[in-house]
Write a protein that holds these residues in place. Sequence first.
Motif: not given
Length: 666
Positions: A91-97
């Motif tokens: 989820k944090t990778i999604e937000g960062a993306s």
Amino acid sequence: MKKQLLSLALLYAMPLCAQQADYPVRPVNFTAVQLTDSFWLPRVRTNHHVTIPASFARCESTGRVKNFEMAAAKEGKFCTKFPFDDTDIYKTIEGASYSMAVTPDKKMDAYVDLLIAIVGKAQEPDGYLYTARTIDPLHPHDWSGPERWVKEHDGSHELYNSGHMFEAACAHYLATGKRNFLDIALKNADLLVQTFGPGKRGVAPGHEIVEMGLVRLYRVTGKKEYLQLAKFFIDERGKRQYNTKSRNPWENGKYWQDEEPVIKQSEAVGHAVRAMYLYSAMADIATLEGDTAYLDAIDRIWNNMTTKKIYVQGGIGAIPDGERFGENYDLPNATAYNETCAAIGNVYWNQRMFQLHGDAKYVDLLEKVLYNGLISGVGLDGKSFFYTNAMQVRKGMHYHSLEETRSGWFECSCCPTNMARFLPSLPGYIYAQKGREVYVNLFMNNTASLQVEKQKVKIVQSNNYPWEGDLRFNIDPSAATEFTLKVRIPGWARQEAIPGGIYYFKGGKADSVLIKVNGQPVSYQLEQGYAVINRKWNKKDVVEVQLPMETHEVLADQQVKDDNGKVAIQRGPLMYCAEWKDNDGRTSNLLLPDVFQPEVRKELLNGVVVLKGEGKSINVNEQQQQVSTVAKQVTLIPYYAWANRGEGEMNVWFPEKIVDVEILAR
């Protein structure tokens, strides 16, 4: 970068050739909307610079990253608490993306690639990716079962992990053009296609989101098997044997939304986050597959939730035991749960319902959730959070279901990482299109670049929302263009506290909303909550909308027993509360003023409008054993901003008048 963002916008806005149908109304992609808003832009920036880096740091410090490293090495012991802890990284990778799509960040990009490499090494050769088993297959997590997927319906969360990975991998691919994460996700998704389906293994996933993730993969790849598997998982619900007469939601299947087939369901039940993800996926499949039975079911369920199972600030999931919906009108304030993830899921679902029906009532509810029960879940510092969102906190009484102060993270930290992935995509909820119809749904300062039937159109919004109701839209087509502008007239501006009517404004009548084009008042039709303005638009055309920014007393349906004889306060889209800091340490003893005056406080809580007036307080003299009522200035702040100044009392609902006194002894 401009070419990359254009590609991203097209991928989001246009269906792939493999798709035969899609939502009738399409959102304008967030990369096409440059946010300049003084209320929301600081939050989005804080998410980028504080929330996402803090989330990555906590994934490292808590062992979530280590779990992947141990899985790659095939040695060690799973070192966090829950088998779904993998998803906090996803989820944090999604937000960062999403965040990097509009705010390029080389350092963040490199770190994300490093994490993706670690994730990839943890994947088993056939595509299976689940650290709670891969680290030590002979001694997996207690929730996981001795073999793959044998406890998926209950607690293993194997498919839940896959779903969040799919969502994150698609976001990363669309934002960066890189396939490193997408290829990992596709390998896992292909394993699911090989494993599950007609004539293969069947299961109703215990915690839904794999269905949403598979639909997202289908949109990116056009591979029909992903969409078919999403529908298969949903149609598996209602096939297990339960004691349907039991009042225990685990025994009767309601906790998992599994008590009967989805097309027969009519009530929002069970774990509220799981429900939101299920209903969102049903909306996706209803439109992509033309499934009217799905559509009828989610229409019924939405009506049940909005008329019987929602709090006044948009929170859902009243019951702490199971983080779930209660019975109709079961909305206690003292133990309200209102998980932040459920609020985020409610936004996802209502956006889809709007795209299906083109009705402003779904955006009205989305806005109520967004400005109140959703952003209350993250502190103004961007790194402290609420898992649950209370409706009252009272001196001397601790309610086990509530946090009364914000926390940096949680053992189950789904809410902070969900917030990190949601906020960067916020500009994508402002506008939508259906052919020549352009919808204005949310009011935030921004510059949007649209294309209306091959004609470029720029819209510049300027306002001081949610504090003031004057809205301005500069319409700037590249050449004179005829299209229909549909501006949402919020329900609260039409004397509607919330869609469905479970809460309503006391007294008063709806004022007409004045709309001007180029300084001249115009008549307009109100259709499905939108002011419809159809004309040929020219460069430098200006639309002005004046929303009546009144302070309203809110009452609840008499069947909501906990709110009988009480009143809440709403101004514009914002619900207000009293907090200890502004009211001499107490809020549970207050009677509200008859009239509130709004007051701008730029130095308070990052800038707010407070409501102030002469009310009363009920005071107890312990020595003389006397109770008295005295005049007192009462101050209310926006609900979203509470618990940013320490621990103490807070109230949303207040007695209209004193009818009795409860005697409490220490």
